[in-house]
Each structure stands twice: as structure tokens, then as C-alpha cells.
Design an enzyme around this catalytic site. Sequence first.
Site, mmCIF file in Angstrom:
data_model
loop_
_atom_site.group_PDB
_atom_site.id
_atom_site.type_symbol
_atom_site.label_atom_id
_atom_site.label_comp_id
_atom_site.label_asym_id
_atom_site.label_seq_id
_atom_site.Cartn_x
_atom_site.Cartn_y
_atom_site.Cartn_z
ATOM 1 N N ARG A 21 -11.326 -28.548 -35.700
ATOM 2 C CA ARG A 21 -12.468 -28.833 -36.583
ATOM 3 C C ARG A 21 -13.002 -27.556 -37.213
ATOM 4 O O ARG A 21 -13.239 -26.572 -36.526
ATOM 5 C CB ARG A 21 -13.585 -29.503 -35.778
ATOM 6 C CG ARG A 21 -13.200 -30.890 -35.307
ATOM 7 C CD ARG A 21 -14.367 -31.550 -34.584
ATOM 8 N NE ARG A 21 -14.177 -32.988 -34.546
ATOM 9 C CZ ARG A 21 -14.054 -33.704 -33.440
ATOM 10 N NH1 ARG A 21 -14.118 -33.129 -32.273
ATOM 11 N NH2 ARG A 21 -13.884 -35.003 -33.500
ATOM 12 N N SER A 137 -17.011 -53.893 -22.276
ATOM 13 C CA SER A 137 -17.225 -52.909 -23.332
ATOM 14 C C SER A 137 -16.279 -53.180 -24.498
ATOM 15 O O SER A 137 -15.066 -53.323 -24.301
ATOM 16 C CB SER A 137 -16.972 -51.517 -22.724
ATOM 17 O OG SER A 137 -17.050 -50.515 -23.687
ATOM 18 N N HIS A 217 -26.012 -47.176 -36.312
ATOM 19 C CA HIS A 217 -25.664 -47.116 -37.737
ATOM 20 C C HIS A 217 -26.290 -48.254 -38.540
ATOM 21 O O HIS A 217 -25.893 -48.490 -39.680
ATOM 22 C CB HIS A 217 -24.147 -47.087 -37.918
ATOM 23 C CG HIS A 217 -23.560 -45.822 -37.387
ATOM 24 N ND1 HIS A 217 -23.530 -44.646 -38.117
ATOM 25 C CD2 HIS A 217 -23.059 -45.517 -36.165
ATOM 26 C CE1 HIS A 217 -23.003 -43.686 -37.377
ATOM 27 N NE2 HIS A 217 -22.703 -44.185 -36.188
ATOM 28 N N THR A 245 -30.946 -44.645 -32.975
ATOM 29 C CA THR A 245 -31.122 -43.198 -33.156
ATOM 30 C C THR A 245 -32.260 -42.936 -34.134
ATOM 31 O O THR A 245 -32.551 -43.765 -35.006
ATOM 32 C CB THR A 245 -29.832 -42.542 -33.682
ATOM 33 O OG1 THR A 245 -30.025 -41.127 -33.746
ATOM 34 C CG2 THR A 245 -29.453 -43.042 -35.081
ATOM 35 N N LYS A 248 -30.328 -40.734 -37.962
ATOM 36 C CA LYS A 248 -29.505 -41.129 -39.105
ATOM 37 C C LYS A 248 -30.428 -41.711 -40.186
ATOM 38 O O LYS A 248 -31.023 -40.948 -40.926
ATOM 39 C CB LYS A 248 -28.380 -42.046 -38.625
ATOM 40 C CG LYS A 248 -27.525 -41.325 -37.549
ATOM 41 C CD LYS A 248 -26.259 -42.009 -37.198
ATOM 42 C CE LYS A 248 -25.617 -41.517 -35.908
ATOM 43 N NZ LYS A 248 -25.113 -40.144 -35.932
ATOM 44 N N THR A 278 -36.519 -31.624 -20.952
ATOM 45 C CA THR A 278 -37.750 -31.433 -21.726
ATOM 46 C C THR A 278 -37.867 -32.511 -22.809
ATOM 47 O O THR A 278 -36.869 -32.891 -23.419
ATOM 48 C CB THR A 278 -37.721 -30.023 -22.358
ATOM 49 O OG1 THR A 278 -37.661 -29.072 -21.293
ATOM 50 C CG2 THR A 278 -38.952 -29.751 -23.197
ATOM 51 N N THR A 363 -11.557 -38.891 -33.134
ATOM 52 C CA THR A 363 -12.637 -39.775 -33.594
ATOM 53 C C THR A 363 -12.060 -41.126 -34.002
ATOM 54 O O THR A 363 -12.673 -42.171 -33.778
ATOM 55 C CB THR A 363 -13.401 -39.114 -34.769
ATOM 56 O OG1 THR A 363 -13.771 -37.790 -34.354
ATOM 57 C CG2 THR A 363 -14.638 -39.887 -35.140
HETATM 58 N N1 PLP Z 1 -23.908 -44.384 -30.989
HETATM 59 C C1 PLP Z 1 -23.079 -44.394 -32.038
HETATM 60 C C2 PLP Z 1 -22.356 -45.652 -32.363
HETATM 61 C C3 PLP Z 1 -22.880 -43.238 -32.804
HETATM 62 O O1 PLP Z 1 -22.027 -43.248 -33.834
HETATM 63 C C4 PLP Z 1 -23.595 -42.067 -32.465
HETATM 64 C C5 PLP Z 1 -23.444 -40.822 -33.259
HETATM 65 O O2 PLP Z 1 -22.851 -40.744 -34.284
HETATM 66 C C6 PLP Z 1 -24.455 -42.100 -31.375
HETATM 67 C C7 PLP Z 1 -24.586 -43.258 -30.651
HETATM 68 C C8 PLP Z 1 -25.219 -40.884 -30.982
HETATM 69 O O3 PLP Z 1 -26.371 -40.779 -31.768
HETATM 70 P P1 PLP Z 1 -27.060 -39.354 -31.996
HETATM 71 O O4 PLP Z 1 -26.382 -38.720 -33.155
HETATM 72 O O5 PLP Z 1 -28.494 -39.670 -32.219
HETATM 73 O O6 PLP Z 1 -26.840 -38.581 -30.727
#
Ligand code: PLP
Length: 407
Positions: A21, A137, A217, A245, A248, A278, A363
Site C-alpha cells: 500500500r 456471520s 456505510h 460510525t 463516514k 481514553t 480487502t
Molecule cells: N464496519 C465496516 C463495514 C467498515 O467498512 C468499517 C470501516 O471502513 C468499519 C466497520 C470501521 O469503521 P471506522 O472507520 O469508524 O473504524
Amino acid sequence: MDFDAKFRELISEMKLDGRYRTFIELERIAGEFPTALWHRPDGGIQRVTVWCSNDYLGMGQHPRVLAAMHNAIDIFGAGTGGTRNISGTNRQHVALEAELADLHGKEAALIFTSGWISNLAALGSLGRLLPDCVIFSDALNHNSMIEGIRRSGAERLIFRHNDVAHLDELMGSVDPARPKIVAFESVYSMDGDVAPIAAICGIAEKHGAITYLDEVHAVGLYGARGGGIAERDGVAHRVTLIEGTLAKAFGVMGGYVAGSALMIDVIRSLADSFIFTTSLPPHLAAGALAAIQHVKAHPEDRTRQAENAARLKAMLKSGGLPVLDSPTHILPVMVGDAHLCRRISELLLAGRGIYVQPINYPTVARGLERLRITPTPFHTEAHMRDLVDALIAVGRDLGWAAARQAA
Ligand code: PLP
């Protein structure tokens, strides 16, 4: 051991198969999203259009968010100086958790330092605390869910991606008395496809399981108030825990889970990766709070984003480029070769001022390498035309079959 030789070998293996990368050094310019400055390796600086940001709505530069963050720093300072339990719970945390619970129609929410940690903490502790638990899963679940499940020590059974019949079959093969969790995502980040949430909840209900839905997402982007696909589909009340999250569509940083007050209390009280770290700085919490409040009240940003995604998809298609027919804002253009994917990306950046990061193994699976394009409300028709033309031109120069056949 010759440590350096071993480390060099690891890096050169990655370089050989295209997994190495390279970071692109950007300087984002507040107010000019999706334009940024690229600090080139040769020391030059170039303006580029970013096409691969997860700041899906540009909230990372929204004046309301920036004002809330500046204000919070001026009033409360930088860090919290403590874990949530030891002097680190601020008013902004509490307000943000209430806002998130409301966003998802849940009793309570709990924030973490990232979405990754949310999944690690929540799945890791639930799977560990429920005796003899089995976690079902989805095959394409994100690394953070996989790590959470692994950490929990619970048995993991993988169902084929979005395959409800397979999930049902696997659940039926397990002792009905064992506690069960079904862990899945709503929008899958690499293909941009969407889970059949209602059907999965139906199977989980049939087998008496908890449902754990990652909406990372989707939050901010779908549903009347940006509560995600579960909100859009009217099924949020059937999902036990929703994870999201703040980094994003909400443009800041941090993660969270939302669910019943009791379950949130359990995670709060027993998850190591929540307890022993923290807490989020107050200005991040304040910025995320402002972003959520804005996004909840402004569905027109979601509409513009959806329109732009549809427009760009149509343009890519009519250019003959192999874009997956995803029903979301994530538009993967399939390349299928790690080196080619990287070269296309490099030439787009250096020659055309267009930044799309190549997505290679691990990925995505080998052979499914792609350019993952994420249009936002701020990409114009001219940006889109530039992107499509550049993809075709650069692809042709590199002998990419898809571009050679392109219109
Ligand atoms: N879950 C999914 C499906 C993700 O694609 C990602 C990150 O891209 C995360 C969790 C992790 O989120 P964060 O970027 O807030 O650590």
C-alpha cells in the site's frame, strides 16, 4: 534471527503481488470538497478531485460541524484525560449517545473511539458473555466484525453472503437451546450491495437469535432521518443492536452501538475495549453531534447524493466501463488485476488529477480488484465527465480490455 531480512521479505512479497500500500498524501481544503491538494512524492503540489472518500456527505467540512468543534475546543479543551469511568465522561458524550439512540429509535447508545473498536467490543463481549454462544456471520463481513467474533471465543458459522436460506439451514443445525447472534452489514462496503434485513431478522426471530447489524456505510445516507437501511426498510425495531460510525457520512471520528438500555449497560460494563481506553475528545463528540443533527434534518443531501450516484453509474455504463450494478452510492469499477488496478489509479492521479484508490487483496478477493468510486452531493457533472473520459483514456493506454471496448 535476521529480523530485517524477514521484514524485507514480507514487504517484497507484498510488492510482487500488488498488495503493497502506498499512501497518497492529501491536504484537504475545508469548503472545497471534493477537491484536495496532493503532495506528490517529487515535492510538487497538485490539485486533485477525490473520488474515493467515505466522507460521503462532505460533513467533515460542513461549517456547522467545524463551528461546533472549534467551540468545543475553546470551551472544554483538547482531550478528556480519562476513560469514561475515571473522569472521562463529558456532557458531549452523553448528548451524543442520546442523539444516536434517537436516530435509531433505540433506548440507548454507547460511543467508542472508532467503528472498528465498536465491533470488536460489542461482538467480542456478547459472544464471550453468553455461554456456549454461536455467532452466524455473513461471508463478507468486515474485518472488525470478524476480529470481534474471533476475540469472543464463540463458535462462528459463516453463511453465504446475503443467503437467507443458508442462514436458516445453519441455524437449524445448531442446538435450539444455545444462544445465537446473527452478525451482518446493511450496505457492504466493497460491492455496495444491500442485505435483506427483514428476511434475516425473520430467520433470527424464528431461531430466537439476537441480530447485530453494521450500518457503517449506511448511517446518514438512507432512511428519512439518515438512520440507515434498517430505518429505510422500517425494520430498525427488529434489529437488536445497530452499529455505526461517526467517521463516514457524519464526517468526524468514532463509532457506536445502539440497542436496549440493558444490553448497552452490559457492553458498557464489561467490554474491555470500551473500559480501558481514553474517551473520545469532547470536540469530536460535539462535531459528530452537530453532523447528526444536521443530517437528520436535511434529507435533501441524501437525495442529491443518490441522484449523483445514479447519474455517474449511468455515465460509467454508457461509457462501457464495468461498473457493478449496485443499488447504493458505492460504485465499484471492476479491474480484476492488482497491478493494472494500481497503474490505472497512478495514471489517473498523476496525469489527470483524479484520485481513486485501487482496492486490492486482502480487502477484496484476488481477481476482484477494483476502483471503488464514491460520488457525493458535491461532485458535479463536469467532475463525472472528466472521470469517465479519464478512465477510458488511461485504461486504453494500459491495454485494459474494458477500456479498449469502451464507447
Ligand atoms: N464496519 C465496516 C463495514 C467498515 O467498512 C468499517 C470501516 O471502513 C468499519 C466497520 C470501521 O469503521 P471506522 O472507520 O469508524 O473504524
